[in-house]
Write a protein that holds these residues in place. Structure first.
Motif, short mmCIF file in Angstrom:
data_model
loop_
_atom_site.label_atom_id
_atom_site.label_comp_id
_atom_site.label_asym_id
_atom_site.label_seq_id
_atom_site.Cartn_x
_atom_site.Cartn_y
_atom_site.Cartn_z
N SER A 51 0.84 -1.20 0.00
CA SER A 51 0.00 0.00 0.00
C SER A 51 0.88 1.25 0.00
N GLY A 52 0.40 2.29 -0.67
CA GLY A 52 1.11 3.57 -0.61
C GLY A 52 1.65 4.06 -1.93
N LEU A 53 1.44 3.32 -3.01
CA LEU A 53 1.98 3.77 -4.28
C LEU A 53 1.23 4.99 -4.83
N ASN A 54 0.13 5.32 -4.20
CA ASN A 54 -0.62 6.54 -4.57
C ASN A 54 -0.02 7.80 -3.96
N ILE A 55 0.94 7.64 -3.05
CA ILE A 55 1.54 8.77 -2.36
C ILE A 55 2.72 9.32 -3.17
N PRO A 56 2.70 10.59 -3.55
CA PRO A 56 3.81 11.17 -4.34
C PRO A 56 5.14 11.08 -3.59
N GLY A 57 6.20 10.81 -4.32
CA GLY A 57 7.53 10.79 -3.72
C GLY A 57 8.07 12.20 -3.58
N ASN A 58 9.00 12.39 -2.65
CA ASN A 58 9.60 13.69 -2.38
C ASN A 58 10.65 14.01 -3.46
N THR A 59 10.39 15.03 -4.26
CA THR A 59 11.30 15.40 -5.35
C THR A 59 12.16 16.62 -5.02
N SER A 60 12.19 17.01 -3.75
CA SER A 60 12.98 18.19 -3.38
C SER A 60 14.43 17.82 -3.13
N ASN A 61 15.08 17.29 -4.15
CA ASN A 61 16.49 16.97 -4.07
C ASN A 61 17.18 17.54 -5.31
N LYS A 62 18.47 17.33 -5.42
CA LYS A 62 19.25 17.97 -6.50
C LYS A 62 18.83 17.52 -7.89
N VAL A 63 18.33 16.30 -8.02
CA VAL A 63 17.94 15.82 -9.35
C VAL A 63 16.46 16.01 -9.62
N GLY A 64 15.68 16.30 -8.58
CA GLY A 64 14.27 16.58 -8.78
C GLY A 64 13.43 15.37 -9.14
N SER A 65 13.77 14.21 -8.60
CA SER A 65 12.96 13.02 -8.85
C SER A 65 13.02 12.09 -7.65
N ASN A 66 12.07 11.16 -7.62
CA ASN A 66 12.04 10.18 -6.54
C ASN A 66 11.48 8.88 -7.09
N VAL A 67 12.18 7.79 -6.81
CA VAL A 67 11.74 6.47 -7.26
C VAL A 67 11.27 5.66 -6.07
N THR A 68 10.02 5.22 -6.11
CA THR A 68 9.48 4.33 -5.09
C THR A 68 9.44 2.93 -5.67
N LEU A 69 10.40 2.10 -5.28
CA LEU A 69 10.53 0.76 -5.84
C LEU A 69 9.74 -0.25 -5.01
N VAL A 70 8.97 -1.07 -5.71
CA VAL A 70 8.22 -2.15 -5.06
C VAL A 70 8.79 -3.46 -5.58
N ASN A 71 9.76 -3.98 -4.83
CA ASN A 71 10.42 -5.22 -5.24
C ASN A 71 10.18 -6.30 -4.21
N VAL A 72 10.98 -7.36 -4.24
CA VAL A 72 10.77 -8.49 -3.34
C VAL A 72 10.94 -8.09 -1.87
N ASP A 73 11.69 -7.03 -1.61
CA ASP A 73 11.84 -6.58 -0.22
C ASP A 73 10.57 -5.92 0.30
N LYS A 74 9.71 -5.44 -0.60
CA LYS A 74 8.44 -4.81 -0.21
C LYS A 74 7.27 -5.79 -0.29
N ILE A 75 7.33 -6.70 -1.26
CA ILE A 75 6.28 -7.72 -1.41
C ILE A 75 6.98 -9.09 -1.42
N PRO A 76 7.03 -9.77 -0.28
CA PRO A 76 7.76 -11.04 -0.20
C PRO A 76 7.29 -12.08 -1.20
N GLY A 77 6.00 -12.00 -1.58
CA GLY A 77 5.46 -12.98 -2.52
C GLY A 77 6.02 -12.85 -3.93
N LEU A 78 6.76 -11.79 -4.22
CA LEU A 78 7.39 -11.65 -5.54
C LEU A 78 8.56 -12.60 -5.73
#
Length: 224
Positions: free
Chosen positions: A63-90
């Protein structure tokens, strides 16, 4: 002569077997929910598997992929990765995804590679200039994407996404690995720990040593 044909056939068979084993085999079970505790577990694809009879819906959700990532950094982007560490069933399923948020005009997901995955990206909002560089000869392939457009970045190739619109941009990426990995080029070259010998970088980039020294002293943003 017949013996030579037999030997050639044997060599080809051996080579084909080697090529086949160079890739992960297909899973032999429905799923393998990853656990960190090895007790009563089976080690598969870098993770221990939970008893499938104990698996729950929470092992396959996030849950939470609807929440915008914080882009207030030098590159102006944020990646929210949903991999096996977030969903063990993957675990063992060979897939993951990411949400990428970009600040208005100039938000950049810097040139990077995924050593273990091809990426397919769909733009949800905004306008992105995207591209990748082929292996030798290094040909740049780019396209401007708008909401609803899709683009593919082949496995292992350097690629980027850049917000050229005046508003925030959002994209979703699917990746063909449960743990695709990421190597951000500038971070890896100039921000490695310990640092790469400046003499190596001076020679490689054909620049003054002071330029290399300056770049190695920068704070390189990890937007993942």
């Amino acid at each position: 002569m017949k013996g030579a044909h037999v030997l050639a056939a044997f060599v080809l068979l051996a080579l084909s077997s080697s090529f086949a084993s160079a890739f992960d085999p297909s899973p032999l079970q429905d799923f393998c929910v990853a656990i960190n505790d090895p007790k009563d577990g089976v080690f598969v694809n870098g993770k221990f598997c939970r008893d499938p009879m104990l698996a729950t819906a929470n092992d396959f959700s996030f849950s939470g992929l609807n929440i915008p990532g914080n882009t207030s950094n030098k590159v102006g982007s944020n990646v929210t990765l949903v991999n096996v560490d977030k969903i063990p069933g993957l675990n063992t399923l060979g897939i993951s995804l990411a949400r990428i948020d970009f600040a208005p005009y100039g938000g950049l997901n810097p040139p990077h590679t995924h050593p273990r995955a091809t990426e397919i990206l769909v733009v949800l909002e905004g306008t992105l200039y995207v591209g990748f560089v082929t292996s030798n000869p290094n040909r740049l392939i780019t396209k401007v994407l708008n909401a609803g457009d899709v683009f593919v970045f082949p496995i292992g190739l350097i690629h980027f996404q850049f917000n050229i619109g005046q508003t925030n941009a959002v994209a979703i990426s699917g990746l063909s690995s449960q743990n695709p990995g990421v190597i951000t080029i500038a971070n890896a070259v100039f921000g490695s720990n310990p640092p790469i010998n400046p003499g190596v970088l001076t020679k490689a980039f054909q620049v003054d040593k002071n330029v290399v020294s300056y770049l190695q002293k920068q704070f390189w943003v990890n937007n993942h």
